[in-house]
Design a protein around this motif. Structure first.
Motif, short mmCIF file in Angstrom:
data_model
loop_
_atom_site.label_atom_id
_atom_site.label_comp_id
_atom_site.label_asym_id
_atom_site.label_seq_id
_atom_site.Cartn_x
_atom_site.Cartn_y
_atom_site.Cartn_z
N ALA A 1 -64.29 44.02 12.42
CA ALA A 1 -65.72 43.73 12.46
C ALA A 1 -66.14 42.86 11.27
O ALA A 1 -66.96 41.95 11.40
N ASP A 2 -65.58 43.15 10.07
CA ASP A 2 -65.92 42.34 8.90
C ASP A 2 -65.47 40.90 9.09
O ASP A 2 -66.17 39.95 8.71
N LEU A 3 -64.30 40.71 9.68
CA LEU A 3 -63.77 39.35 9.87
C LEU A 3 -64.57 38.58 10.91
O LEU A 3 -64.67 37.35 10.84
N ILE A 4 -65.13 39.26 11.87
CA ILE A 4 -65.94 38.58 12.88
C ILE A 4 -67.30 38.17 12.31
O ILE A 4 -67.81 37.08 12.58
N ASN A 5 -67.87 39.03 11.49
CA ASN A 5 -69.27 38.84 11.08
C ASN A 5 -69.45 38.15 9.73
O ASN A 5 -70.57 37.77 9.40
N GLN A 6 -68.40 38.01 8.93
CA GLN A 6 -68.57 37.46 7.59
C GLN A 6 -67.57 36.35 7.31
O GLN A 6 -66.38 36.49 7.57
N LYS A 7 -68.13 35.25 6.77
CA LYS A 7 -67.26 34.20 6.23
C LYS A 7 -66.90 34.48 4.79
O LYS A 7 -65.79 34.22 4.34
N HIS A 8 -67.88 34.99 4.05
CA HIS A 8 -67.70 35.27 2.64
C HIS A 8 -67.48 36.78 2.49
O HIS A 8 -68.37 37.59 2.79
N LEU A 9 -66.32 37.17 2.03
CA LEU A 9 -65.94 38.57 1.92
C LEU A 9 -65.93 39.00 0.46
O LEU A 9 -65.10 38.52 -0.32
N SER A 10 -66.86 39.88 0.09
CA SER A 10 -66.85 40.48 -1.26
C SER A 10 -66.15 41.82 -1.14
O SER A 10 -66.68 42.77 -0.54
N VAL A 11 -64.95 41.91 -1.72
CA VAL A 11 -64.08 43.05 -1.47
C VAL A 11 -63.90 43.86 -2.76
O VAL A 11 -63.39 43.33 -3.75
N PRO A 12 -64.31 45.14 -2.75
CA PRO A 12 -64.06 46.00 -3.92
C PRO A 12 -62.64 46.55 -3.90
O PRO A 12 -62.16 47.03 -2.87
N PHE A 13 -61.95 46.48 -5.04
CA PHE A 13 -60.58 46.98 -5.17
C PHE A 13 -60.57 48.15 -6.14
O PHE A 13 -61.14 48.06 -7.24
N ALA A 14 -59.91 49.24 -5.74
CA ALA A 14 -59.76 50.41 -6.62
C ALA A 14 -58.52 50.23 -7.48
O ALA A 14 -57.46 49.86 -6.97
N PRO A 15 -58.61 50.46 -8.78
CA PRO A 15 -57.43 50.33 -9.64
C PRO A 15 -56.30 51.22 -9.16
O PRO A 15 -56.50 52.39 -8.83
N GLU A 16 -55.12 50.67 -9.11
CA GLU A 16 -53.96 51.41 -8.62
C GLU A 16 -53.61 52.58 -9.52
O GLU A 16 -53.04 53.57 -9.09
N ILE A 17 -54.02 52.51 -10.77
CA ILE A 17 -53.68 53.56 -11.73
C ILE A 17 -54.36 54.87 -11.40
O ILE A 17 -53.93 55.93 -11.83
N THR A 18 -55.44 54.85 -10.59
CA THR A 18 -56.13 56.09 -10.24
C THR A 18 -55.45 56.84 -9.12
O THR A 18 -55.90 57.90 -8.74
N GLU A 19 -54.35 56.31 -8.59
CA GLU A 19 -53.68 57.00 -7.51
C GLU A 19 -53.19 58.39 -7.91
O GLU A 19 -53.13 59.28 -7.10
N LEU A 20 -52.85 58.58 -9.18
CA LEU A 20 -52.33 59.87 -9.63
C LEU A 20 -53.32 60.98 -9.36
O LEU A 20 -52.94 62.07 -8.98
N ALA A 21 -54.62 60.72 -9.55
CA ALA A 21 -55.63 61.75 -9.35
C ALA A 21 -55.75 62.15 -7.89
O ALA A 21 -56.26 63.20 -7.58
N GLU A 22 -55.31 61.27 -6.96
CA GLU A 22 -55.48 61.55 -5.55
C GLU A 22 -54.16 61.86 -4.85
O GLU A 22 -54.14 62.23 -3.69
N MET A 23 -53.05 61.66 -5.52
CA MET A 23 -51.75 61.82 -4.90
C MET A 23 -51.50 63.27 -4.53
O MET A 23 -51.82 64.19 -5.27
N VAL A 24 -50.94 63.47 -3.35
CA VAL A 24 -50.54 64.81 -2.93
C VAL A 24 -49.10 64.74 -2.46
O VAL A 24 -48.63 63.71 -1.98
N ILE A 25 -48.41 65.85 -2.62
CA ILE A 25 -47.05 65.99 -2.10
C ILE A 25 -47.18 66.68 -0.75
O ILE A 25 -47.47 67.87 -0.68
N GLU A 26 -46.98 65.91 0.31
CA GLU A 26 -47.21 66.43 1.65
C GLU A 26 -46.08 67.35 2.10
O GLU A 26 -44.96 67.27 1.63
N GLU A 27 -46.46 68.24 3.03
CA GLU A 27 -45.51 69.19 3.61
C GLU A 27 -44.80 69.98 2.52
O GLU A 27 -43.58 70.07 2.47
N TYR A 28 -45.60 70.60 1.65
CA TYR A 28 -45.07 71.40 0.54
C TYR A 28 -44.16 72.50 1.06
O TYR A 28 -43.04 72.69 0.57
#
Length: 855
Positions: free
Chosen positions: A153-180
């Motif tokens: 939908a964004d690609l259809i409706n927008q020519k100019h894309l302002s994209v927020p990027f989350a720092p990769e370093i914050t992945e530790l706070a969200e990382m989970v070990i699945e199927e414990y």
């Protein structure tokens, strides 16, 4: 001039009226110009609302080709094809932490279906050419930041894309070990908790109904020594030392039928967080652990319903989106069957609950007078007016009633009728708001009312109770939390206010002692400011430090409880961890006291008023590590816990309010678990826990220590699960040490026995021929007892078959069979002294069938 202005105004008004939506514009030209358009409806459905010209078709075509990546191609005089074409997109990369532009020298990589697409840098912006295709995966990547998905939908409706990027370093706070342990049970290193995703939870050994408490007992370090699902001991802590919240509503009971059945419908629960050690400063008032249960909040987007039955109860649930999918209602209900329906599992539970009482005869058959009724209801309204705000209101009601008659003396005039009930009613309102610029707010308001009663009276004299026990707890809680995220720091701060009203009454009447009637009512206010700081600047380190303070009105003191945890990622598959903290508890249960009668886990809840209850101070420390790689998970945690000033009552029955005293408890041990997954079909796990727990009484002068009653030094288990098509099978074998046979209540009972018999002559000590004089002293039943009862061993098996939804079948069905204690081991878990020792056993062989149909 005036005429010219009027003409312009008229033309402007006409143009304003002539602007409409894309679909309306297409319909207009098809009707007025008798032309036809061909287009992909799936593409046009994502076009954002806009204004299109309906006065001139050439201008309309120009708008389509200018605003959107469309091209109009005539096919004949009155037929046009509108198709998607390649266009140039301009990308502005923003840092999501402060929404500032990311330095252009880092570059932007465009990935289309995981293949790099050429980009160009021009005029300070990154550009690329692309023809949007439904189903394509389009991602942007900037070094040092997470990949960002871009929707069709964004690609259809927008020519100019302002994209927020989350720092990769914050992945530790969200990382989970699945199927414990298995799918749906995950390990969250950042909070050092275990998260259970109930929707993904598969079959567990001996359990097909998704029983929440039964799921928790599958975790290392969590035991239920008597086999009751709700009788949870987390690393040596008593059940009342574990905080249990359901949508922030406090839970003060162990479940239906004396804790053998979890009190909530798993079909309305989204996830459960289990803290076996320390926990976030926003949680307080317990020194052992915490279990946080959260219901689903997707009722406003995903409709659904289901009904189910098993051999213990029937259940139903429903989820209904309302008001344009912004408001949703979720409801759930469960109810036991009439007393005349007595399944094999129900009978096995009854024999375990009432073993060692006159309600179980010498052949192990339960009295027909026992009637059990239980029910629980849930409802939740969720309102999401926009992406920044969510308001939810939850309500729960849980009720359980056990009724039976006894004839302890074998005479009609001694028959008692006993009615044992509890109810838990609560409401919670939560408002979550994204304030912008990475600020967040959470506001909670909770009220709850818990009532417990035990009423025993002679059938021949129903107007006068012989035993009456009442315990009521009322809560009102308000919490406001504000949080802010920066690039390397996350901060949460809040204020928690709680008002509690606790009342108890104990009445005992008999012909020899008359009537003993005690009542106590306490109210307390607690103000608890708290703060926590998460720091993750260094990629391998994660640090959380916080503190919770509490002003407690009954003793007019303010206490600080600092807490900290740290994780170190030595590699991407090995993490070391540690935590330490102080905790306080202001509401607890009195130990050793049979508040009502029968000893069915009915300890008295009291506030810390300095007489019948004390403020418990607890400490916890833990160090450990977890390895996760190629389907393997190996975890080891060593811990030490303490709890000081636990309230104990000297006697079994509440006869003298001056006989309350305190004890301290220290527990230490290790939990070890190793698990291996084989693709998505099979997994096996092996675990071992060691725990040593000792108590010290304040009545002793020589600092004598005693072993805790419910702590099992050694617990070992082996389990496995297998999935093939629509079939699932799971099994687990567990063996553990028996409970302490020289527990505190047994020692007290022996002291009373020896004290009462001190003035009697020894057994067989030459009583006078005429029968005069004191009776001879009976044999000491406490002599020669071992330190522990025999080991406890169980083998549990489950199997299920699922018929999934299909194009011609808008419903699914599941059929399951669970077998608890397959080998019918007779596991002695406790002995209670009632002029002689009465044995109590865990649940024997208990089969259960389950069927659920969902729409």
């Amino acid at each position: 001039m005036r005429l010219y202005l009027l003409m312009l105004a008229s033309l402007w008004a006409g143009m304003t009226v002539a602007q409409t939506s894309l679909s309306e514009a297409l319909n207009h030209y098809e009707q007025t110009d008798s032309i036809k358009f061909s287009f992909d409806a799936e593409v046009f459905n994502v076009v954002a609302p806009s204004s299109f010209d309906t006065l001139d078709i050439d201008r309309f075509f120009n708008q389509l080709e200018t605003l959107l990546p469309f091209e109009v191609e005539p096919v004949g005089e009155k037929y046009f094809v509108i198709k998607v074409v390649e266009r140039e997109f301009v990308v502005t990369a923003l840092d999501s932490m402060d929404m500032r532009e990311i330095p252009v020298e880092l570059g932007v990589t465009v990935l289309i279906n995981d293949e790099v697409s050429p980009t160009r840098f021009s005029n300070g912006k990154w550009t690329f050419s692309y023809k949007p295709v439904v189903g394509d995966s389009v991602q942007f990547y900037v070094p040092g930041f997470k990949r960002q998905d871009i929707s069709f939908a964004d690609l259809i409706n927008q020519k100019h894309l302002s994209v927020p990027f989350a720092p990769e370093i914050t992945e530790l706070a969200e990382m989970v070990i699945e199927e414990y342990i298995t799918k749906g049970i995950n390990l969250d290193p950042s909070s050092q908790s275990v998260k259970i995703d109930v929707g993904d939870l598969p079959l567990l050994p001996g359990e097909t109904d998704g029983d929440i408490f039964a799921s928790i007992t599958a975790l290392p370090g969590v035991t239920n020594p008597d086999g009751r699902a709700g009788n949870l001991f987390i690393r040596g802590s008593d059940p009342d030392q574990t905080l249990i919240l359901f949508d922030n509503i406090p839970v003060y009971h162990k479940g239906h039928y004396y804790g053998t059945i979890s009190p909530y419908n798993p079909k309305v629960i989204d996830n459960v967080e289990v803290y076996r050690g320390g926990y976030h400063p926003r949680l307080g008032d317990r020194v052992g652990g915490a279990i946080v249960i959260e219901s689903e909040e997707s009722g406003y987007t995903r409709p659904g319903a289901g009904v189910g039955v098993n051999t213990l109860f029937g259940m139903a649930y429903g989820k209904v989106p309302l008001i344009n999918k912004k408001l949703g209602l979720t409801v759930g209900a469960r109810h036991s069957y009439p007393a005349s329906i007595n399944s094999p599992k129900h009978d096995a539970i009854t024999r375990a609950v009432f073993s060692g009482t006159p309600l179980i005869d010498s052949t192990g058959r339960a009295s027909e007078s026992i009637e059990v009724i239980f029910e629980d209801y849930f409802s939740k309204l969720t309102f999401k007016p926009n992406q920044q705000n969510t308001l939810s209101i939850s309500g729960i009601y849980t009720y359980s009633d056990v009724y039976y008659t006894t004839d302890p003396a074998g005479q009609i005039n001694s028959e008692n009728k006993v009615d044992n009930q509890f109810s838990n009613l609560g409401f919670n309102a939560k408002w979550e708001s994204n304030l912008g610029n990475m600020w967040r707010s959470v506001t909670l308001a909770t009220i709850s009312d818990y009532r417990y009663s035990y009423d025993s009276r002679l059938i021949s004299m129903p107007e006068r109770p012989t035993i009456l026990a009442i315990n009521r707890l009322k809560d009102f809680n308000v919490r406001q939390e504000i949080a802010k995220d920066w690039k390397f720091v996350s901060w949460q701060s809040g204020l928690d206010y709680k008002w509690q009203d606790v009342y108890f009454r104990s009445l005992r009447a008999n012909d020899s002692t008359g009537v003993n009637n005690f009542e106590q009512a306490d109210q307390a206010h607690a103000f608890s400011p708290y703060m926590s700081l998460d720091y993750f600047k260094f990629q391998k380190w994660y640090l959380q430090v916080g503190v919770r303070g509490t002003y407690f009105s009954l003793d007019e003191r303010f206490r600080w409880a600092p807490r900290a945890l740290v994780n170190f990622d030595a590699t991407n598959w090995l993490t070391f961890k540690g935590s330490a903290g102080i905790y306080y508890q202001y509401l607890s249960q009195v130990k050793n006291l049979e508040f009502s009668g029968g000893g069915f886990d009915n300890e008295l809840w009291t506030l810390a008023n300095g007489t019948q209850g004390n403020v418990i101070k607890g400490t916890q420390t833990m160090i450990g590590g977890v390895l996760h790689n190629d389907g393997w998970i190996i975890e080891v945690e060593l811990y030490r816990k303490s709890a000081a000033d636990i309230t104990v009552y000297e006697e079994r029955n509440l006869l003298d309010l001056e006989r309350f005293f305190t004890m301290d408890q220290i527990s230490s041990g290790v939990d070890f678990m190793i698990k291996k997954s084989f693709d998505d079909k099979a997994s096996v796990w092996l675990g071992y826990s060691y725990n040593d727990s000792e108590i010290t009484l304040d009545t002793t002068t020589d600092n004598s220590t005693y072993k805790s009653k419910y702590v099992q030094p050694h617990v070992a288990y082996v389990g496995g699960a297998y999935k093939a098509g629509n079939w699932k099978v799971s099994a687990a074998w567990k063996k553990s040490s028996g409970l302490n046979a020289q527990s505190l209540d047994v020692i007290y009972a022996e002291n009373i026995f020896l004290r009462n018999g001190a003035n009697r002559p020894p057994a067989g000590g030459g009583m006078p021929p005429d029968g005069g004089g004191p009776p001879s002293r009976p044999e000491n039943p406490f002599a020669g007892r071992g330190d522990r009862y025999g080991s406890i061993e169980t083998l549990d098996i489950s199997a299920s078959y699922t018929l999934p939804k299909a194009a011609d079948r808008p419903w699914s069905a599941s059929l399951g069979l669970s077998l608890i204690n397959v080998l019918d081991e007779k596991n002695l878990v406790d002995e209670v002294y009632r002029s002689a020792f009465a044995q109590r056993y865990s649940v024997g062989f208990a089969p259960n069938l389950m069927m659920v149909v969902e729409f």
